[in-house]
Scaffold this motif. Structure first.
Motif, PDB file in Angstrom:
ATOM      1  N   GLY A  24      16.736   8.270  -8.884  1.00  0.00           N
ATOM      2  CA  GLY A  24      15.359   8.233  -9.377  1.00  0.00           C
ATOM      3  C   GLY A  24      15.251   7.476 -10.693  1.00  0.00           C
ATOM      4  O   GLY A  24      16.247   7.138 -11.309  1.00  0.00           O
ATOM      5  N   MET A  25      14.013   7.230 -11.074  1.00  0.00           N
ATOM      6  CA  MET A  25      13.817   6.423 -12.286  1.00  0.00           C
ATOM      7  C   MET A  25      12.646   6.936 -13.120  1.00  0.00           C
ATOM      8  O   MET A  25      11.630   7.358 -12.585  1.00  0.00           O
ATOM      9  CB  MET A  25      13.555   4.976 -11.889  1.00  0.00           C
ATOM     10  CG  MET A  25      13.767   4.004 -13.016  1.00  0.00           C
ATOM     11  SD  MET A  25      14.193   2.392 -12.363  1.00  0.00           S
ATOM     12  CE  MET A  25      14.694   1.544 -13.826  1.00  0.00           C
ATOM     13  N   VAL A  26      12.851   6.890 -14.434  1.00  0.00           N
ATOM     14  CA  VAL A  26      11.782   7.226 -15.384  1.00  0.00           C
ATOM     15  C   VAL A  26      11.610   6.011 -16.296  1.00  0.00           C
ATOM     16  O   VAL A  26      12.604   5.457 -16.775  1.00  0.00           O
ATOM     17  CB  VAL A  26      12.165   8.473 -16.217  1.00  0.00           C
ATOM     18  CG1 VAL A  26      11.132   8.739 -17.300  1.00  0.00           C
ATOM     19  CG2 VAL A  26      12.311   9.688 -15.313  1.00  0.00           C
ATOM     20  N   PHE A  27      10.368   5.635 -16.519  1.00  0.00           N
ATOM     21  CA  PHE A  27      10.119   4.376 -17.220  1.00  0.00           C
ATOM     22  C   PHE A  27       9.738   4.590 -18.685  1.00  0.00           C
ATOM     23  O   PHE A  27       9.530   5.717 -19.128  1.00  0.00           O
ATOM     24  CB  PHE A  27       9.023   3.591 -16.491  1.00  0.00           C
ATOM     25  CG  PHE A  27       9.415   3.230 -15.093  1.00  0.00           C
ATOM     26  CD1 PHE A  27      10.086   2.045 -14.822  1.00  0.00           C
ATOM     27  CD2 PHE A  27       9.148   4.095 -14.036  1.00  0.00           C
ATOM     28  CE1 PHE A  27      10.466   1.727 -13.524  1.00  0.00           C
ATOM     29  CE2 PHE A  27       9.531   3.782 -12.740  1.00  0.00           C
ATOM     30  CZ  PHE A  27      10.193   2.600 -12.485  1.00  0.00           C
ATOM     31  N   GLN A  28       9.624   3.457 -19.387  1.00  0.00           N
ATOM     32  CA  GLN A  28       9.342   3.485 -20.827  1.00  0.00           C
ATOM     33  C   GLN A  28       7.995   4.149 -21.126  1.00  0.00           C
ATOM     34  O   GLN A  28       7.910   5.075 -21.922  1.00  0.00           O
ATOM     35  CB  GLN A  28       9.343   2.040 -21.321  1.00  0.00           C
ATOM     36  CG  GLN A  28       9.129   1.903 -22.794  1.00  0.00           C
ATOM     37  CD  GLN A  28       9.332   0.461 -23.240  1.00  0.00           C
ATOM     38  OE1 GLN A  28       9.595  -0.422 -22.443  1.00  0.00           O
ATOM     39  NE2 GLN A  28       9.214   0.231 -24.520  1.00  0.00           N
ATOM     40  N   GLN A  29       6.970   3.670 -20.467  1.00  0.00           N
ATOM     41  CA  GLN A  29       5.641   4.247 -20.662  1.00  0.00           C
ATOM     42  C   GLN A  29       5.457   5.369 -19.654  1.00  0.00           C
ATOM     43  O   GLN A  29       5.654   5.153 -18.464  1.00  0.00           O
ATOM     44  CB  GLN A  29       4.554   3.187 -20.424  1.00  0.00           C
ATOM     45  CG  GLN A  29       4.390   2.197 -21.552  1.00  0.00           C
ATOM     46  CD  GLN A  29       3.802   2.833 -22.814  1.00  0.00           C
ATOM     47  OE1 GLN A  29       3.151   3.866 -22.736  1.00  0.00           O
ATOM     48  NE2 GLN A  29       4.054   2.229 -23.967  1.00  0.00           N
ATOM     49  N   PRO A  30       5.083   6.553 -20.102  1.00  0.00           N
ATOM     50  CA  PRO A  30       4.791   7.606 -19.121  1.00  0.00           C
ATOM     51  C   PRO A  30       3.713   7.084 -18.172  1.00  0.00           C
ATOM     52  O   PRO A  30       2.718   6.520 -18.614  1.00  0.00           O
ATOM     53  CB  PRO A  30       4.254   8.758 -19.984  1.00  0.00           C
ATOM     54  CG  PRO A  30       4.658   8.452 -21.381  1.00  0.00           C
ATOM     55  CD  PRO A  30       4.812   6.979 -21.497  1.00  0.00           C
ATOM     56  N   ASN A  31       3.957   7.239 -16.882  1.00  0.00           N
ATOM     57  CA  ASN A  31       3.001   6.669 -15.921  1.00  0.00           C
ATOM     58  C   ASN A  31       2.586   7.689 -14.869  1.00  0.00           C
ATOM     59  O   ASN A  31       2.821   7.507 -13.684  1.00  0.00           O
ATOM     60  CB  ASN A  31       3.613   5.425 -15.249  1.00  0.00           C
ATOM     61  CG  ASN A  31       4.953   5.730 -14.597  1.00  0.00           C
ATOM     62  OD1 ASN A  31       5.505   6.827 -14.784  1.00  0.00           O
ATOM     63  ND2 ASN A  31       5.463   4.812 -13.814  1.00  0.00           N
ATOM     64  N   PRO A  32       1.971   8.805 -15.339  1.00  0.00           N
ATOM     65  CA  PRO A  32       1.523   9.790 -14.341  1.00  0.00           C
ATOM     66  C   PRO A  32       0.434   9.193 -13.452  1.00  0.00           C
ATOM     67  O   PRO A  32      -0.300   8.306 -13.880  1.00  0.00           O
ATOM     68  CB  PRO A  32       0.970  10.929 -15.199  1.00  0.00           C
ATOM     69  CG  PRO A  32       0.642  10.325 -16.510  1.00  0.00           C
ATOM     70  CD  PRO A  32       1.587   9.179 -16.708  1.00  0.00           C
ATOM     71  N   PHE A  33       0.373   9.708 -12.209  1.00  0.00           N
ATOM     72  CA  PHE A  33      -0.711   9.276 -11.333  1.00  0.00           C
ATOM     73  C   PHE A  33      -2.008   9.906 -11.848  1.00  0.00           C
ATOM     74  O   PHE A  33      -1.975  10.999 -12.438  1.00  0.00           O
ATOM     75  CB  PHE A  33      -0.457   9.752  -9.894  1.00  0.00           C
ATOM     76  CG  PHE A  33       0.860   9.281  -9.327  1.00  0.00           C
ATOM     77  CD1 PHE A  33       1.294   7.967  -9.496  1.00  0.00           C
ATOM     78  CD2 PHE A  33       1.681  10.160  -8.611  1.00  0.00           C
ATOM     79  CE1 PHE A  33       2.499   7.548  -8.974  1.00  0.00           C
ATOM     80  CE2 PHE A  33       2.880   9.740  -8.079  1.00  0.00           C
ATOM     81  CZ  PHE A  33       3.301   8.437  -8.265  1.00  0.00           C
ATOM     82  N   PRO A  34      -3.132   9.277 -11.613  1.00  0.00           N
ATOM     83  CA  PRO A  34      -4.420   9.878 -12.029  1.00  0.00           C
ATOM     84  C   PRO A  34      -4.801  11.032 -11.111  1.00  0.00           C
ATOM     85  O   PRO A  34      -5.806  10.988 -10.399  1.00  0.00           O
ATOM     86  CB  PRO A  34      -5.402   8.703 -11.935  1.00  0.00           C
ATOM     87  CG  PRO A  34      -4.779   7.762 -10.969  1.00  0.00           C
ATOM     88  CD  PRO A  34      -3.305   7.944 -11.019  1.00  0.00           C
ATOM     89  N   LYS A  35      -3.933  12.000 -11.089  1.00  0.00           N
ATOM     90  CA  LYS A  35      -4.133  13.182 -10.240  1.00  0.00           C
ATOM     91  C   LYS A  35      -3.853  14.401 -11.094  1.00  0.00           C
ATOM     92  O   LYS A  35      -3.540  14.279 -12.280  1.00  0.00           O
ATOM     93  CB  LYS A  35      -3.119  13.158  -9.078  1.00  0.00           C
ATOM     94  CG  LYS A  35      -3.290  12.054  -8.054  1.00  0.00           C
ATOM     95  CD  LYS A  35      -2.058  12.000  -7.151  1.00  0.00           C
ATOM     96  CE  LYS A  35      -2.245  11.007  -6.007  1.00  0.00           C
ATOM     97  NZ  LYS A  35      -3.166  11.459  -4.991  1.00  0.00           N
TER      98      LYS A  35
END
Lengths: 279, 223
Positions: free
Chosen positions: A116-127
């Motif tokens: 899995g991967m986690v990125f620099q900018q938090p990128n939650p879904f608009p949910k």
């Protein structure tokens, strides 16, 4: 640093044992990912040059180096994220638990579930918070509907976020703070039960307190997961990682125990970089 | 790459200042040791008092160096050679300060023994002191030159010589005390002095071992 049996050996161990710095057990770990003669090309430009390294199972490995050195490109190779970039070519091999990830029959989606991967900018879904974490398990049909709530809770607990969000699971994830959003992204990544978690500058957008929270979380997660982090923050690498690799111009210049890299690196280029003399 | 101009010039100059302060402390305790021994040999109370008076200055400098080290650790997050340099200075400053303390102890003995002529001319103690002083000087030189050959010599040959001399003087002074009760007080003080000098040499080997660490990254016992 890794012998032919895949066991990591530290340099000068006998001497340091005598000084009470380490025990042999700490320095013997299993290899999770074996990278062999890896080169990466974007068109005619070579981003990685013949990289060889073993990533230890259930440990934190940090990759450091100046911008454009290839560390993020390397990270993205580990779950074939680079496949998404046109005109990309890979030479060499990467083995996850001894099996090549480039074999024809490898299901890339399944690979990215394992890695899995986690990125620099938090990128939650608009949910909602709940739906963000439930997204992967639903997609991969990892659990039944009745088990889903427990599964989401478990992931949020693992990401050290449960206590802060348990009363507002149906609220939008976008209402969370940056640090909470990043932990939500980690919970989302954990919800599909990966074996390896790749983190690309996971704290660079966070304040120091949120950063320490994520670092503490990483140290807890390594009990169960193999973590590879790319970071510009050398002190973050020194605080959390057991192993550190220094990249420069696409080359893995030096790889070893973090304390060796930061206290007594072998290569003068590593020495210059960690001392901030690079320029 | 190391030849390139540094992009952390301010930090570089802070490290240089730290080294300079350590050398200042080194020179100060070297002079104190020299003065203490001269005061002992010549039964010079005024000189002994001057040595004792310098102790506060040495203590203050030691404290300043420690504060500088802690500031650099806290504010500059040093790594690699810089970290090892600061660790070495932090340790060496304590060792040098102790050498200053032993010099004061010897000066106090000089004052205590100033009233009466010595039961025999001092020959071996000044010789041993000469060796210990040379070790202090050579250790500071090795720090400046990053001279690992000198480090090895300080920790082996030089320290062994001082230890051997200490052992021989112990036997001689003990024999004198056993045969001539009237010299017991003086001889006991001389025994203390040889012990102080032997400890000075040990502090030099401590510093030398840290110079070895600073240059190689290996923390090992060399003496």
């Amino acid at each position: 640093m890794v012998d032919t049996n895949g066991e990591v050996i530290s340099r000068g161990r006998a001497k340091r044992e005598g000084m009470g710095f380490t025990s042999p057990d700490q320095d013997r770990v299993r290899t999770k990912i074996q990278v062999e003669n890896l080169s990466l090309f974007y068109g005619n430009s070579q981003a990685l040059k013949n990289v060889n390294v073993s990533i230890a199972d259930r440990e934190i490995t940090a990759l450091i180096g100046p911008s454009g050195c290839g560390k993020s490109s390397f990270l993205r190779c580990l779950n074939r994220m680079n496949d998404l970039i046109p005109d990309t070519r890979v030479e060499g091999d990467i083995k996850l638990d001894g099996e090549s990830i480039f074999k024809k029959n490898v299901d890339v989606v399944a690979l990215r579930r394992r890695v899995g991967m986690v990125f620099q900018q938090p990128n939650p879904f608009p949910k909602s918070i709940f739906d963000n974490v439930a997204y992967g398990p639903r997609l991969h049909r990892l659990c039944s509907k009745s088990e889903l709530a427990d599964h989401v809770e478990r992931s949020l607990r693992q990401a050290a976020l449960w206590d802060e969000v348990k009363d507002k699971l149906r609220s939008s994830a976008l209402e969370l703070s940056g640090g909470q959003q990043q932990r939500l992204c980690i919970a989302r990544a954990l919800a599909v039960q990966p074996e390896v978690l790749l983190m690309d500058e996971p704290c660079s957008a966070l304040d120091p307190i949120s950063t320490f929270r994520i670092e503490e979380l990483m140290l807890e997660l390594k009990q169960q997961y193999t973590l590879v982090i790319v970071t510009h923050n050398m002190y973050q690498a020194s605080r959390v990682a057991k192993f550190t690799g220094f990249f420069l111009n696409g080359e893995l210049v030096e790889f070893g125990l973090t304390r060796d890299i930061f206290e007594r690196p072998k290569d003068p280029r590593t020495d210059d970089y960690v001392r901030g003399r690079f320029g | 790459m190391s030849e390139r101009p540094s992009i952390r010039r301010t930090f570089e100059s802070q490290l240089q200042a730290l080294e300079q302060n350590l050398l200042r402390l080194g020179s100060m305790v070297e002079e104190m040791l020299d003065g203490a021994i001269t005061a002992l040999v010549n039964q010079d109370v005024a000189l002994a008092n001057r040595v004792i008076a310098r102790d506060d200055e040495a203590d203050q400098l030691d404290l300043d160096i420690e504060i500088e080290c802690m500031n650099l650790l806290a504010l500059q997050q040093p790594m690699s050679r810089d970290l090892r340099l600061i660790g070495t200075v932090l340790r060496a400053t304590t060792d040098l300060e102790r050498i200053g303390d032993y010099s004061v102890d010897i000066a106090k003995v000089a004052i205590r023994l100033s009233g009466t002529p010595y039961f025999k001319p001092l020959v071996d103690i000044p010789r041993m002191a000469q060796l210990a002083k040379k070790m202090v000087h050579d250790t500071l030189r090795a720090f400046v030159d990053r001279d690992l050959a000198a480090v090895q010599r300080i920790c082996t040959t030089d320290d062994d010589q001082v230890d051997a001399m200490n052992s021989r003087l112990f036997d001689e002074l003990l024999a004198a005390m056993q045969t001539r009760p009237e010299v017991v007080v003086q001889a006991a003080y001389f025994l203390l002095v040889t012990r102080f000098l032997e400890r000075v040499a040990d502090h030099c080997t401590n510093i030398a071992e840290r110079i070895f660490y600073m240059e190689t990254g290996e923390l090992v016992e060399l003496a």
